[in-house]
Design a protein around this motif. Structure first.
Motif, PDB file in Angstrom:
ATOM      1  N   GLU A  86       8.960 -52.963 -32.479  1.00  0.00           N
ATOM      2  CA  GLU A  86       9.973 -52.646 -31.680  1.00  0.00           C
ATOM      3  C   GLU A  86      10.144 -50.796 -31.921  1.00  0.00           C
ATOM      4  N   GLU A  87      10.600 -50.448 -31.220  1.00  0.00           N
ATOM      5  CA  GLU A  87      10.253 -48.601 -31.331  1.00  0.00           C
ATOM      6  C   GLU A  87      11.533 -47.733 -31.838  1.00  0.00           C
ATOM      7  N   SER A  88      11.565 -47.026 -32.297  1.00  0.00           N
ATOM      8  CA  SER A  88      12.361 -46.045 -32.972  1.00  0.00           C
ATOM      9  C   SER A  88      12.006 -44.767 -33.110  1.00  0.00           C
ATOM     10  N   GLY A  89      12.823 -43.567 -33.004  1.00  0.00           N
ATOM     11  CA  GLY A  89      13.103 -41.840 -32.983  1.00  0.00           C
ATOM     12  C   GLY A  89      13.033 -41.609 -31.671  1.00  0.00           C
ATOM     13  N   GLY A  90      12.892 -42.070 -30.502  1.00  0.00           N
ATOM     14  CA  GLY A  90      13.739 -41.371 -29.321  1.00  0.00           C
ATOM     15  C   GLY A  90      14.897 -40.384 -29.242  1.00  0.00           C
TER      16      GLY A  90
ATOM     17  N   GLY B 172      -4.862 -53.791 -33.741  1.00  0.00           N
ATOM     18  CA  GLY B 172      -4.828 -52.191 -32.906  1.00  0.00           C
ATOM     19  C   GLY B 172      -4.138 -51.981 -31.949  1.00  0.00           C
ATOM     20  N   MET B 173      -3.028 -50.777 -32.801  1.00  0.00           N
ATOM     21  CA  MET B 173      -1.679 -50.063 -31.961  1.00  0.00           C
ATOM     22  C   MET B 173      -1.792 -48.977 -31.089  1.00  0.00           C
ATOM     23  N   GLY B 174      -1.531 -49.180 -30.122  1.00  0.00           N
ATOM     24  CA  GLY B 174      -1.531 -47.858 -29.314  1.00  0.00           C
ATOM     25  C   GLY B 174       0.142 -47.596 -28.821  1.00  0.00           C
ATOM     26  N   TRP B 175       0.293 -45.778 -28.104  1.00  0.00           N
ATOM     27  CA  TRP B 175       1.438 -45.967 -27.563  1.00  0.00           C
ATOM     28  C   TRP B 175       1.197 -45.254 -25.943  1.00  0.00           C
ATOM     29  N   PHE B 176       1.874 -45.527 -24.786  1.00  0.00           N
ATOM     30  CA  PHE B 176       1.715 -45.509 -23.773  1.00  0.00           C
ATOM     31  C   PHE B 176       3.690 -45.063 -23.254  1.00  0.00           C
ATOM     32  N   ARG B 177       3.584 -44.412 -22.246  1.00  0.00           N
ATOM     33  CA  ARG B 177       4.686 -43.790 -21.887  1.00  0.00           C
ATOM     34  C   ARG B 177       4.875 -44.268 -20.407  1.00  0.00           C
ATOM     35  N   GLN B 178       6.088 -43.796 -19.358  1.00  0.00           N
ATOM     36  CA  GLN B 178       5.810 -44.583 -18.357  1.00  0.00           C
ATOM     37  C   GLN B 178       6.649 -43.470 -17.465  1.00  0.00           C
ATOM     38  N   ILE B 179       6.972 -43.359 -16.506  1.00  0.00           N
ATOM     39  CA  ILE B 179       8.043 -43.049 -15.789  1.00  0.00           C
ATOM     40  C   ILE B 179       8.309 -43.425 -14.634  1.00  0.00           C
ATOM     41  N   PRO B 180       9.811 -43.450 -14.361  1.00  0.00           N
ATOM     42  CA  PRO B 180      10.537 -44.642 -12.844  1.00  0.00           C
ATOM     43  C   PRO B 180       9.209 -44.368 -11.762  1.00  0.00           C
ATOM     44  N   GLY B 181       8.360 -45.087 -11.208  1.00  0.00           N
ATOM     45  CA  GLY B 181       7.463 -44.665 -10.287  1.00  0.00           C
ATOM     46  C   GLY B 181       6.591 -45.043 -10.446  1.00  0.00           C
TER      47      GLY B 181
ATOM     48  N   ALA C 202       9.939 -39.459 -20.714  1.00  0.00           N
ATOM     49  CA  ALA C 202       9.298 -40.925 -20.712  1.00  0.00           C
ATOM     50  C   ALA C 202       9.634 -41.609 -21.386  1.00  0.00           C
ATOM     51  N   VAL C 203       9.564 -42.753 -20.741  1.00  0.00           N
ATOM     52  CA  VAL C 203      10.035 -43.789 -21.817  1.00  0.00           C
ATOM     53  C   VAL C 203       9.032 -44.286 -22.719  1.00  0.00           C
ATOM     54  N   TYR C 204       8.980 -44.387 -23.842  1.00  0.00           N
ATOM     55  CA  TYR C 204       7.505 -44.307 -24.706  1.00  0.00           C
ATOM     56  C   TYR C 204       7.472 -45.814 -24.942  1.00  0.00           C
ATOM     57  N   TYR C 205       6.644 -46.545 -25.453  1.00  0.00           N
ATOM     58  CA  TYR C 205       6.305 -48.065 -25.430  1.00  0.00           C
ATOM     59  C   TYR C 205       5.122 -48.040 -26.804  1.00  0.00           C
ATOM     60  N   CYS C 206       5.405 -48.521 -27.211  1.00  0.00           N
ATOM     61  CA  CYS C 206       4.213 -49.364 -28.702  1.00  0.00           C
ATOM     62  C   CYS C 206       4.166 -51.143 -27.687  1.00  0.00           C
TER      63      CYS C 206
ATOM     64  N   GLY D 142      10.582 -49.952 -25.371  1.00  0.00           N
ATOM     65  CA  GLY D 142      10.241 -49.028 -25.470  1.00  0.00           C
ATOM     66  C   GLY D 142      11.912 -48.025 -25.782  1.00  0.00           C
ATOM     67  N   THR D 143      11.125 -46.646 -26.131  1.00  0.00           N
ATOM     68  CA  THR D 143      12.403 -45.884 -26.496  1.00  0.00           C
ATOM     69  C   THR D 143      12.339 -44.638 -25.551  1.00  0.00           C
TER      70      THR D 143
END
Length: 124
Positions: free
Chosen positions: A5-9, A33-42, A92-96, A117-118
Motif C-alpha cells: 500500500e502506497e501513500s504520500g502522493g 526486494g522493493m521497487g518504485w515504478f510510475r505510469q502515465i496513461p497510455g 504520474a501514478v507511482y506504484y510500489c 498506486g498513488t
C-alpha cells in the motif's frame, strides 16, 4: 496474503519535494526486494528506483538519478521514495512493488506484488 500500500502522493509545485511511503503487510518486508515504478496513461510502466532486501544495493532509473532516493526500514515494513526537485514530467501514478527474488529489479514483470498506486501531480 501480501498487501502493498502506497501513500504520500499529492499535488506539489515544480521544484518541490514529496516523500512516498510503501507499507508491506502479510509477510516480513525483509524477504523482498522493493521497487518504485510510475505510469502515465497510455504509456508503459517506468522503473523509478529499486532496493535490495538488505538495503545495501539501490538502483535508479535515468529520470530519478540525482533527485530521488529510495530507502527502507525493515523494522517498520516500509519503503520510502524521497523525491526532490520535482518537475511537471514527474507527474504520474507511482506504484510500489515487492520482488520475491529480493533484488529490487528494474524489470516490472519480475515483481510479485503491487500496490494500487498513488497519484503525484507536479504543477509548473
Amino acid at each position: 496474503q501480501v498487501r502493498v500500500e502506497e501513500s504520500g502522493g499529492g499535488l506539489v509545485q515544480a521544484g518541490g519535494s514529496l516523500r512516498l511511503s510503501c507499507a508491506v503487510s502479510g509477510r516480513t518486508l525483509s524477504r523482498y526486494g522493493m521497487g518504485w515504478f510510475r505510469q502515465i496513461p497510455g504509456k508503459e510502466r517506468e522503473f523509478v528506483a529499486g532496493i535490495s532486501w538488505s538495503g545495501l544495493s539501490t538502483y535508479y532509473g535515468d529520470s530519478a538519478k540525482g533527485r530521488f532516493t529510495i530507502a527502507r526500514d525493515n523494522a517498520k515494513d516500509t519503503v520510502y521514495l524521497q523525491m526532490n526537485s520535482l518537475k511537471p514530467e514527474d507527474t504520474a501514478v507511482y506504484y510500489c512493488a515487492a520482488d520475491l527474488n529480493r533484488a529490487g529489479s528494474q524489470i516490472a514483470s519480475e515483481y510479485d506484488y503491487w500496490g494500487q498506486g498513488t497519484q503525484v501531480t507536479v504543477s509548473s
